[in-house]
Scaffold this motif. Sequence first.
Motif, short mmCIF file in Angstrom:
data_model
loop_
_atom_site.label_atom_id
_atom_site.label_comp_id
_atom_site.label_asym_id
_atom_site.label_seq_id
_atom_site.Cartn_x
_atom_site.Cartn_y
_atom_site.Cartn_z
N GLY A 216 0.78 -1.23 0.00
CA GLY A 216 0.00 0.00 0.00
C GLY A 216 0.82 1.28 0.00
O GLY A 216 0.24 2.37 -0.02
N ALA A 217 2.15 1.17 0.00
CA ALA A 217 2.99 2.37 0.08
C ALA A 217 2.78 3.27 -1.14
O ALA A 217 2.80 4.50 -1.01
CB ALA A 217 4.45 1.97 0.20
N LEU A 218 2.58 2.68 -2.32
CA LEU A 218 2.32 3.47 -3.52
C LEU A 218 0.83 3.72 -3.72
O LEU A 218 0.44 4.77 -4.23
CB LEU A 218 2.90 2.76 -4.74
N LEU A 219 0.01 2.77 -3.28
CA LEU A 219 -1.44 2.90 -3.48
C LEU A 219 -1.99 4.16 -2.80
O LEU A 219 -2.81 4.88 -3.37
CB LEU A 219 -2.14 1.66 -2.93
N LYS A 220 -1.54 4.43 -1.59
CA LYS A 220 -2.07 5.58 -0.85
C LYS A 220 -1.83 6.90 -1.57
O LYS A 220 -2.75 7.71 -1.71
CB LYS A 220 -1.49 5.60 0.56
N PRO A 221 -0.60 7.18 -2.07
CA PRO A 221 -0.40 8.42 -2.83
C PRO A 221 -1.27 8.50 -4.08
O PRO A 221 -1.81 9.56 -4.40
CB PRO A 221 1.08 8.38 -3.19
N LEU A 222 -1.42 7.37 -4.79
CA LEU A 222 -2.20 7.39 -6.03
C LEU A 222 -3.69 7.59 -5.76
O LEU A 222 -4.40 8.22 -6.54
CB LEU A 222 -1.97 6.10 -6.81
N GLN A 223 -4.17 7.05 -4.64
CA GLN A 223 -5.59 7.20 -4.29
C GLN A 223 -5.96 8.66 -4.06
O GLN A 223 -7.10 9.06 -4.31
CB GLN A 223 -5.91 6.38 -3.04
N PHE A 225 -5.07 11.28 -5.75
CA PHE A 225 -5.44 11.90 -7.02
C PHE A 225 -6.76 11.34 -7.53
O PHE A 225 -7.59 12.07 -8.08
CB PHE A 225 -4.33 11.68 -8.05
N ALA A 226 -6.97 10.03 -7.37
CA ALA A 226 -8.21 9.40 -7.84
C ALA A 226 -9.42 9.97 -7.09
O ALA A 226 -10.45 10.27 -7.69
CB ALA A 226 -8.14 7.89 -7.64
N GLN A 227 -9.30 10.13 -5.79
CA GLN A 227 -10.42 10.63 -4.98
C GLN A 227 -10.77 12.07 -5.31
O GLN A 227 -11.93 12.49 -5.16
CB GLN A 227 -10.09 10.48 -3.50
N GLU A 254 -2.36 15.93 -14.98
CA GLU A 254 -3.01 16.86 -15.89
C GLU A 254 -3.73 17.94 -15.09
O GLU A 254 -4.96 18.01 -15.05
CB GLU A 254 -3.96 16.12 -16.82
N ALA A 255 -2.95 18.79 -14.45
CA ALA A 255 -3.50 19.88 -13.64
C ALA A 255 -2.40 20.87 -13.30
O ALA A 255 -1.21 20.52 -13.31
CB ALA A 255 -4.14 19.34 -12.36
N ASP A 256 -2.81 22.09 -13.01
CA ASP A 256 -1.89 23.14 -12.57
C ASP A 256 -1.71 23.02 -11.06
O ASP A 256 -2.70 22.87 -10.33
CB ASP A 256 -2.49 24.50 -12.94
N ALA A 257 -0.48 23.10 -10.58
CA ALA A 257 -0.22 22.96 -9.14
C ALA A 257 -0.86 24.06 -8.32
O ALA A 257 -1.05 23.91 -7.10
CB ALA A 257 1.29 22.94 -8.89
N SER A 258 -1.23 25.17 -8.97
CA SER A 258 -1.85 26.27 -8.24
C SER A 258 -3.36 26.11 -8.08
O SER A 258 -4.00 26.89 -7.36
CB SER A 258 -1.55 27.60 -8.93
N GLU A 259 -3.95 25.11 -8.74
CA GLU A 259 -5.39 24.88 -8.61
C GLU A 259 -5.72 24.37 -7.21
O GLU A 259 -4.91 23.70 -6.57
CB GLU A 259 -5.86 23.87 -9.66
N THR A 260 -6.93 24.65 -6.76
CA THR A 260 -7.33 24.30 -5.40
C THR A 260 -7.24 22.80 -5.14
O THR A 260 -6.71 22.37 -4.10
CB THR A 260 -8.77 24.78 -5.13
N GLN A 261 -7.74 21.99 -6.08
CA GLN A 261 -7.70 20.54 -5.89
C GLN A 261 -6.26 20.02 -5.83
O GLN A 261 -5.95 19.13 -5.04
CB GLN A 261 -8.47 19.83 -7.01
N MET A 262 -5.40 20.59 -6.67
CA MET A 262 -4.00 20.15 -6.66
C MET A 262 -3.31 20.56 -5.36
O MET A 262 -2.48 19.80 -4.82
CB MET A 262 -3.26 20.73 -7.86
N LYS A 263 -3.62 21.72 -4.85
CA LYS A 263 -3.04 22.14 -3.57
C LYS A 263 -3.43 21.17 -2.47
O LYS A 263 -2.61 20.79 -1.62
CB LYS A 263 -3.49 23.56 -3.22
N SER A 264 -4.71 20.75 -2.48
CA SER A 264 -5.17 19.76 -1.49
C SER A 264 -4.46 18.44 -1.67
O SER A 264 -4.04 17.79 -0.69
CB SER A 264 -6.69 19.57 -1.62
#
Length: 290
Positions: A216-223, A225-227, A254-264
Amino acid sequence: MTISIAHLGPPGTYSEQAAVFYANWLGKSVGVEAMLCPYPSISQSLHAVAKGQTQLAVVPVENSIEGSVTMTLDTVWQLDALQIQLALVLPIVHNLISCAIGLENIQTVYSHPQALAQCQGWLERFLPQVQIIANNSTTEALERLEQEPTTATIASSRAAQLYNLPILASAINDYPGNCTRFWVVSHNEANAGFEKSQSVASHTSLAFSVPANVPGALLKPLQIFAQLGINLSRIESRPTKRSLGEYLFFIDVEADASETQMKSALAELSSHTEILRILGTYSVLPVSAV
């Protein structure tokens, strides 16, 4: 204003071709002139930016046939002073350049390992008995062709024109849709904002290591973005070079790091990673747009 751009040389490489496209785009878009600076390797091109010898570097990062350019990924990870400013997508058309009378006279073919791999099927079909020798670039062996008429190099048509050498076979890459993505990289303290000012950022590249090799070490980071409904366009693993079985992960989002979702996403991601680096937020420019 004049900026210096490092790239893999000698002149005539696909990296130089991408750098020329980018320099032309800069001139047309923001009136900036560019001076191209060839280096013997991709790593040296990136180190030139980190050391302040040049302001930018144009380096290949991924090919549609052969996948990632690992030297670029490894060096960008090692040099944490670098930042991606832009991505360029360049169509790649390989040609067999030689002074030989015909294919039957060729005994040795030189080129960069990526180019050789992208033409592997053609080489096996038409030159099955020749010796294949890898070079640091597609153009390294061009100067020896006139003295060695039994040798050939796989390179671009532009390289053949620059060195005034004949093309023995055209478009020999195994797949017609061959293209390479390049990164335009700057020092993260440099004022390189003119690249980003021309278009809206569409991608963010990240690299991270995980605390331990556990389920799960990689699964948690990937989840994360999916969520949040954030699409990943690419994921790549590379060895940490510390211990067998330990890996770094490179992700394109596929997102800008300054977007709200990406910041979260980035805030939550930091709690699940050992080292997290934002390599850059940038737009992607096809060379047809130049």
